[in-house]
Design an enzyme around this catalytic site. Structure first.
Site: not given
Length: 377
Positions: A188, A288
């Protein structure tokens, strides 16, 4: 045929809001899209309104031309806001074209190259126990791939404590799930290159399918440094916009997996172009997708027509009304989706249900280090 209206509908979805788009025409055919951008819903409404002025009165079938007009006639090009607004509108234009021709969008992009698409479940973060409990529910339904965000806030140079904390979560889940389940580890962008190199080596024994955003994507050379040391495939691309945003990552072969987000990268055709660029370097594509059902429907159209598709992200159980705000429901079997046959994107919005879940102000989750300094999240 001319575009007569461009509307937006915001639907509260727990920690975020979905931003849906509807493009209508003078012949009664309309299309739907999604341009969700976490924490920027008011901004997205304004951006979609500005695009409305650009395209109303024009032929919706000229998808590429209208994309060029929306992108290139904006002197200040690119970025998450403009590209997300364009993405939502572009999805709706493809939906219209597919409906007019009576075929799914993937048929307009070269036709299908596979018969089913594999999905993975985004589990997010949690304790080792909570991750296992959530995973157990979906493994029982045949899902065999999961993504986990195991890292807390990490300083540019830190002790091994946060890495060991993350390792505990991954090790526990691997022991529970066994070796027939794939695990993807999302860093992340929370780690510096130096800490990401250490973390990748620690995670290697658990055989992740890939590690995602091992550092922030703003500095390509920083990610290249990680790639020189890593043995685990690197995935990135969700915070990069259009083919120009991913060009250097692809050309320098820094990643093994590109992750265009169809809500942000510029839409369906732009994702296909990114995938084609990646294919020339033998890179996989895994779109994504932590957003709403229209984004999922758009991703699926791309997944079925690109040769280098890997796996599709999906949040399975974020809100009880996820499968009520659209129809027909996207049905998975053992974590796979059979090839859809309905025209366009194959789904429609339930505006009455969306109206039951109006916009709610949601602040972006904020992360801090123990000394009060801002941390990357």
């Amino acid at each position: 045929m001319k575009i007569t209206a461009v509307e937006h509908f915001v639907c509260q979805a727990g920690g975020r809001n979905w931003v849906f788009v509807k493009v209508s025409t003078d012949e009664g055919v309309y299309g739907v899209g999604e341009g969700s951008l976490y924490g920027k819903e008011h901004t997205m409404r304004a951006a979609i309104e500005e695009l409305r002025r650009e395209i109303v009165g024009k032929d919706p079938r000229r998808v590429e031309y209208l994309w060029q007009e929306m992108y290139r006639h904006a002197f200040w090009r690119g970025g998450p806001v403009l590209c997300s607004a364009i993405s939502g509108v572009e999805m709706a234009l493809w939906d219209i074209k597919g409906k007019l021709l009576g075929v799914p969008v993937y048929e307009l992009l070269g036709g299908h190259v596979r018969d089913e698409v594999r999905f993975y479940c985004n589990l997010g973060d949690g304790t080792p126990e909570s991750l296992i409990e959530r995973g157990r529910k979906w493994i029982a339904k045949g899902v065999d791939a999961f993504k986990i965000y195991p890292f807390p806030a990490v300083n540019y140079v830190d002790s091994m404590r946060p890495i060991r904390e993350a390792e505990e979560k991954i090790a526990s889940f691997r022991e529970f799930a066994g070796n027939d389940v794939d695990i993807m580890i999302d860093f992340h962008g929370r780690l510096s290159p130096s800490m990401a190199i250490l973390a990748e080596e620690v995670m290697r024994p658990y055989e992740p399918l890939f590690i995602e955003e091992p550092c922030l994507p703003e500095n390509v050379e920083a990610m290249a440094k990680i790639a020189r040391h890593a043995k685990t495939p690197i995935a990135t691309g969700e915070r990069l916009y259009t083919r120009w945003g991913l060009r250097e990552i692809i050309e320098r072969q820094i990643a093994s997996v590109v992750q265009p987000d169809l809500c942000h990268c510029g839409g369906i055709m732009e994702a296909k172009k990114i995938a084609a660029m990646a294919e020339t370097y033998y890179m996989a594509t895994a779109p994504h997708n932590p957003y709403g059902p229209v984004a999922t429907a758009a991703c699926v159209q791309v997944d079925f027509c690109i040769p280098n598709f890997l796996i599709q992200e999906h949040i399975f159980d974020d809100m009880p009304w996820r499968d009520l705000v659209y129809t027909p429901v996207i049905e998975l079997e053992n974590g796979r989706l059979k090839r859809p046959t309905l025209p366009g994107l194959g789904i429609d919005l339930n505006l009455e249900e969306i109206a039951k879940h109006p916009y709610e102000e949601r602040d972006q989750v904020k992360w801090y280090h123990p000394d009060g300094a801002i941390a990357d999240m």
